[in-house]
Design an enzyme around this catalytic site. Structure first.
Site, PDB file in Angstrom:
ATOM      1  N   SER A 145       6.266  -2.469  -8.786  1.00  0.00           N
ATOM      2  CA  SER A 145       5.955  -1.688  -7.580  1.00  0.00           C
ATOM      3  C   SER A 145       7.203  -1.142  -6.907  1.00  0.00           C
ATOM      4  O   SER A 145       8.249  -1.805  -6.880  1.00  0.00           O
ATOM      5  CB  SER A 145       5.207  -2.604  -6.605  1.00  0.00           C
ATOM      6  OG  SER A 145       5.180  -2.032  -5.329  1.00  0.00           O
TER       7      SER A 145
ATOM      8  N   TYR B 297       5.400 -10.082  -1.102  1.00  0.00           N
ATOM      9  CA  TYR B 297       4.780  -9.343  -2.210  1.00  0.00           C
ATOM     10  C   TYR B 297       5.868  -8.734  -3.091  1.00  0.00           C
ATOM     11  O   TYR B 297       5.868  -8.889  -4.320  1.00  0.00           O
ATOM     12  CB  TYR B 297       3.875  -8.249  -1.638  1.00  0.00           C
ATOM     13  CG  TYR B 297       3.437  -7.196  -2.633  1.00  0.00           C
ATOM     14  CD1 TYR B 297       2.327  -7.392  -3.450  1.00  0.00           C
ATOM     15  CD2 TYR B 297       4.133  -5.984  -2.757  1.00  0.00           C
ATOM     16  CE1 TYR B 297       1.912  -6.417  -4.357  1.00  0.00           C
ATOM     17  CE2 TYR B 297       3.728  -5.008  -3.660  1.00  0.00           C
ATOM     18  CZ  TYR B 297       2.623  -5.226  -4.461  1.00  0.00           C
ATOM     19  OH  TYR B 297       2.232  -4.262  -5.365  1.00  0.00           O
TER      20      TYR B 297
ATOM     21  N   GLU C  74       7.621  -1.161  -3.947  1.00  0.00           N
ATOM     22  CA  GLU C  74       7.953  -2.083  -2.843  1.00  0.00           C
ATOM     23  C   GLU C  74       9.190  -2.911  -3.195  1.00  0.00           C
ATOM     24  O   GLU C  74       9.861  -3.440  -2.318  1.00  0.00           O
ATOM     25  CB  GLU C  74       6.777  -3.018  -2.552  1.00  0.00           C
ATOM     26  CG  GLU C  74       5.651  -2.394  -1.755  1.00  0.00           C
ATOM     27  CD  GLU C  74       5.922  -2.319  -0.249  1.00  0.00           C
ATOM     28  OE1 GLU C  74       6.548  -3.243   0.283  1.00  0.00           O
ATOM     29  OE2 GLU C  74       5.498  -1.338   0.373  1.00  0.00           O
TER      30      GLU C  74
HETATM   31  P1  NAP Z   1      -6.229  -3.771  -6.145  1.00  0.00           P
HETATM   32  O1  NAP Z   1      -7.253  -2.698  -6.016  1.00  0.00           O
HETATM   33  O2  NAP Z   1      -5.985  -4.635  -4.955  1.00  0.00           O
HETATM   34  O3  NAP Z   1      -6.632  -4.700  -7.368  1.00  0.00           O
HETATM   35  C1  NAP Z   1      -6.039  -5.938  -7.577  1.00  0.00           C
HETATM   36  C2  NAP Z   1      -6.805  -6.659  -8.634  1.00  0.00           C
HETATM   37  O4  NAP Z   1      -6.188  -7.942  -8.852  1.00  0.00           O
HETATM   38  C3  NAP Z   1      -8.256  -6.924  -8.270  1.00  0.00           C
HETATM   39  O5  NAP Z   1      -9.059  -6.695  -9.385  1.00  0.00           O
HETATM   40  C4  NAP Z   1      -8.255  -8.396  -7.916  1.00  0.00           C
HETATM   41  O6  NAP Z   1      -9.463  -9.049  -8.160  1.00  0.00           O
HETATM   42  C5  NAP Z   1      -7.218  -8.896  -8.907  1.00  0.00           C
HETATM   43  N1  NAP Z   1      -6.774 -10.236  -8.556  1.00  0.00           N
HETATM   44  C6  NAP Z   1      -6.175 -10.634  -7.403  1.00  0.00           C
HETATM   45  N2  NAP Z   1      -5.948 -11.957  -7.433  1.00  0.00           N
HETATM   46  C7  NAP Z   1      -6.433 -12.400  -8.619  1.00  0.00           C
HETATM   47  C8  NAP Z   1      -6.509 -13.672  -9.235  1.00  0.00           C
HETATM   48  N3  NAP Z   1      -6.040 -14.774  -8.634  1.00  0.00           N
HETATM   49  N4  NAP Z   1      -7.068 -13.763 -10.462  1.00  0.00           N
HETATM   50  C9  NAP Z   1      -7.578 -12.658 -11.081  1.00  0.00           C
HETATM   51  N5  NAP Z   1      -7.536 -11.437 -10.551  1.00  0.00           N
HETATM   52  C10 NAP Z   1      -6.968 -11.308  -9.329  1.00  0.00           C
HETATM   53  O7  NAP Z   1      -4.828  -3.183  -6.586  1.00  0.00           O
HETATM   54  P2  NAP Z   1      -4.514  -1.786  -7.317  1.00  0.00           P
HETATM   55  O8  NAP Z   1      -4.214  -0.787  -6.259  1.00  0.00           O
HETATM   56  O9  NAP Z   1      -5.549  -1.508  -8.325  1.00  0.00           O
HETATM   57  O10 NAP Z   1      -3.116  -2.108  -8.009  1.00  0.00           O
HETATM   58  C11 NAP Z   1      -3.057  -2.554  -9.369  1.00  0.00           C
HETATM   59  C12 NAP Z   1      -1.697  -3.182  -9.617  1.00  0.00           C
HETATM   60  O11 NAP Z   1      -0.673  -2.221  -9.356  1.00  0.00           O
HETATM   61  C13 NAP Z   1      -1.385  -4.361  -8.715  1.00  0.00           C
HETATM   62  O12 NAP Z   1      -0.621  -5.280  -9.446  1.00  0.00           O
HETATM   63  C14 NAP Z   1      -0.550  -3.766  -7.597  1.00  0.00           C
HETATM   64  O13 NAP Z   1       0.288  -4.740  -7.019  1.00  0.00           O
HETATM   65  C15 NAP Z   1       0.228  -2.728  -8.384  1.00  0.00           C
HETATM   66  N6  NAP Z   1       0.680  -1.590  -7.613  1.00  0.00           N
HETATM   67  C16 NAP Z   1      -0.224  -0.853  -6.897  1.00  0.00           C
HETATM   68  C17 NAP Z   1       0.223   0.228  -6.168  1.00  0.00           C
HETATM   69  C18 NAP Z   1      -0.749   1.088  -5.390  1.00  0.00           C
HETATM   70  O14 NAP Z   1      -0.295   1.894  -4.574  1.00  0.00           O
HETATM   71  N7  NAP Z   1      -2.044   0.986  -5.627  1.00  0.00           N
HETATM   72  C19 NAP Z   1       1.584   0.575  -6.170  1.00  0.00           C
HETATM   73  C20 NAP Z   1       2.461  -0.199  -6.925  1.00  0.00           C
HETATM   74  C21 NAP Z   1       2.006  -1.260  -7.650  1.00  0.00           C
HETATM   75  P3  NAP Z   1     -10.488  -9.477  -6.988  1.00  0.00           P
HETATM   76  O15 NAP Z   1     -11.491  -8.370  -6.946  1.00  0.00           O
HETATM   77  O16 NAP Z   1     -11.024 -10.762  -7.488  1.00  0.00           O
HETATM   78  O17 NAP Z   1      -9.708  -9.642  -5.717  1.00  0.00           O
END
Ligand code: NAP
Length: 340
Positions: free
Chosen positions: A123, A147, A125
């Site tokens: 990320s 994070y 971040e």
């Molecule tokens: P998101 O919508 O919050 O999805 C996160 C996923 O992780 C959800 O499916 C969640 O499942 C799962 N998760 C959380 N804790 C877990 C656990 N203990 N065991 C199994 N699954 C778990 O995030 P996103 O926006 O799709 O982002 C995807 C990835 O990219 C993440 O790693 C995020 O940090 C990274 N990222 C995102 C952005 C952005 O702007 N979107 C930018 C940089 C990096 P539940 O439904 O069970 O909570």
């Protein structure tokens, strides 16, 4: 037929990526917490088209079983406690899932599926309080929240596992990407929601914020620091870069972003303008919502991903904001609400 396993399938990126891989003819496995899968989630509409393997990223056994069951050609590690703000109050869980969960995944791959290609979600971040105007793959990390610190740890481990064990692990240092699937606790979605409420003349919204109050209360949307500036892109574009990284000849790290910066005020402006409203009449900045230490201004230098992989975003900032506002209007129209 190629097989792909996606952790974080219930999230924003997981659902977009699953759609992309299904379109490309992959057999898609999703790793999800049981309770999350059985409630409405971003990938609910794919229920009949993917195979779900249940487990938790904090349980090494669950991860190893999923890898052994799916035997995937490609693994996309998207699962994470993904809210930087929330990581202040859930710092141990954030490290457990985002840091140790990643290592457990790499260990399972090393032992059971060493030939698979792996994408890991790093990320922007991680740059935190960056001192340079733009950030690329050489920019030093300076994380300023739990994070980001956990993401730096996992990112370093991608390099270590790649170099020490010869695993194909690519890492995408993704800048912010949003969509109509962003949960309501993210500030971008709150703004889209606020604009949708303004369009529909909803003064007290049916959805609540983290403090248990209506997100829009007495016609007001309260946010934290409105001057923060970010490089925001569209999630559907960004998941394409993940797939492209795994089609390259060698694994590498890539910064992925649009290279364009906007402030939260700009976002408010576009969102409210798209419904012919003035954001200044609805949005207020509340000091209680400002984070203890905010990441500084970050702006992607996506030269490498453009030149090496040919990735370009297709959806611009304005279009993304409009999509989000439109989706919130459609959703709110289906909920019984109090109007002024
Ligand atoms: P998101 O919508 O919050 O999805 C996160 C996923 O992780 C959800 O499916 C969640 O499942 C799962 N998760 C959380 N804790 C877990 C656990 N203990 N065991 C199994 N699954 C778990 O995030 P996103 O926006 O799709 O982002 C995807 C990835 O990219 C993440 O790693 C995020 O940090 C990274 N990222 C995102 C952005 C952005 O702007 N979107 C930018 C940089 C990096 P539940 O439904 O069970 O909570």
């Amino acid at each position: 037929m190629k097989k792909a396993l996606i952790t974080g399938i219930t999230g924003q990126d997981g659902s977009f990526l699953a759609e992309l891989l299904l379109e490309k003819g992959y057999q898609v496995f999703g790793f999800a917490r049981r309770e999350s899968w059985y409630r409405q989630n971003c990938a609910s509409h794919l229920n009949q088209r993917i195979e779900v393997l249940f487990g938790d990223m904090s349980e090494g056994v669950d991860i190893a079983s999923a890898i052994q069951d799916a035997k995937p050609d490609e693994i996309y590690n998207l699962a994470s406690q993904s809210r930087p703000g929330e990581s202040w109050v859930r710092s141990a869980e954030t490290l457990l899932v985002n840091g140790l969960g990643t290592i457990r995944l790499f260990e399972a791959i090393r032992h059971h599926c060493p030939d698979s290609r792996v994408y890991h979600a790093s990320s922007s971040e991680m740059f935190g309080q960056a001192t340079s105007a733009t950030q690329n793959e050489q920019t030093p990390f300076n994380p300023v929240n739990p994070y980001a610190a956990a993401k730096v740890y996992a990112h370093q481990m991608t390099k270590i596992y790649r170099e020490s064990y010869g695993l194909f692990i690519a890492s995408g240092i993704l800048f912010n990407h949003e969509s109509e699937r962003r949960p309501l606790h993210f500030v971008t979605q709150k703004i889209a929601y606020g604009a949708a409420c303004a369009a529909l003349q909803i003064t007290d919204s049916p959805d609540l914020n983290e403090m248990g109050r209506p997100i829009v209360e007495n016609g007001r949307l309260a946010l934290g620091n409105l001057n923060i500036a970010r490089d925001w892109g569209y999630a559907g574009d960004f998941v394409r870069s993940m797939w492209m990284m795994l089609q390259a000849d060698t694994p590498d790290d890539y910064v992925v972003g649009t290279g364009k910066i906007h402030t939260l005020k700009d976002l408010c402006d576009f969102a409210y303008q798209s419904v012919d409203k003035d954001w200044r009449e609805s949005v207020v900045s509340d000091a209680a919502l400002v984070r203890p230490l905010e990441s500084g201004q970050t702006l992607a230098d996506p030269t490498k991903v453009r030149l090496k992989l040919g990735w370009e975003p297709a959806i611009c900032f304005e279009e993304m904001v409009e999509k989000m506002v439109h989706a919130q209007i459609q959703r709110l129209k289906t909920i019984p609400i109090k109007t002024c």
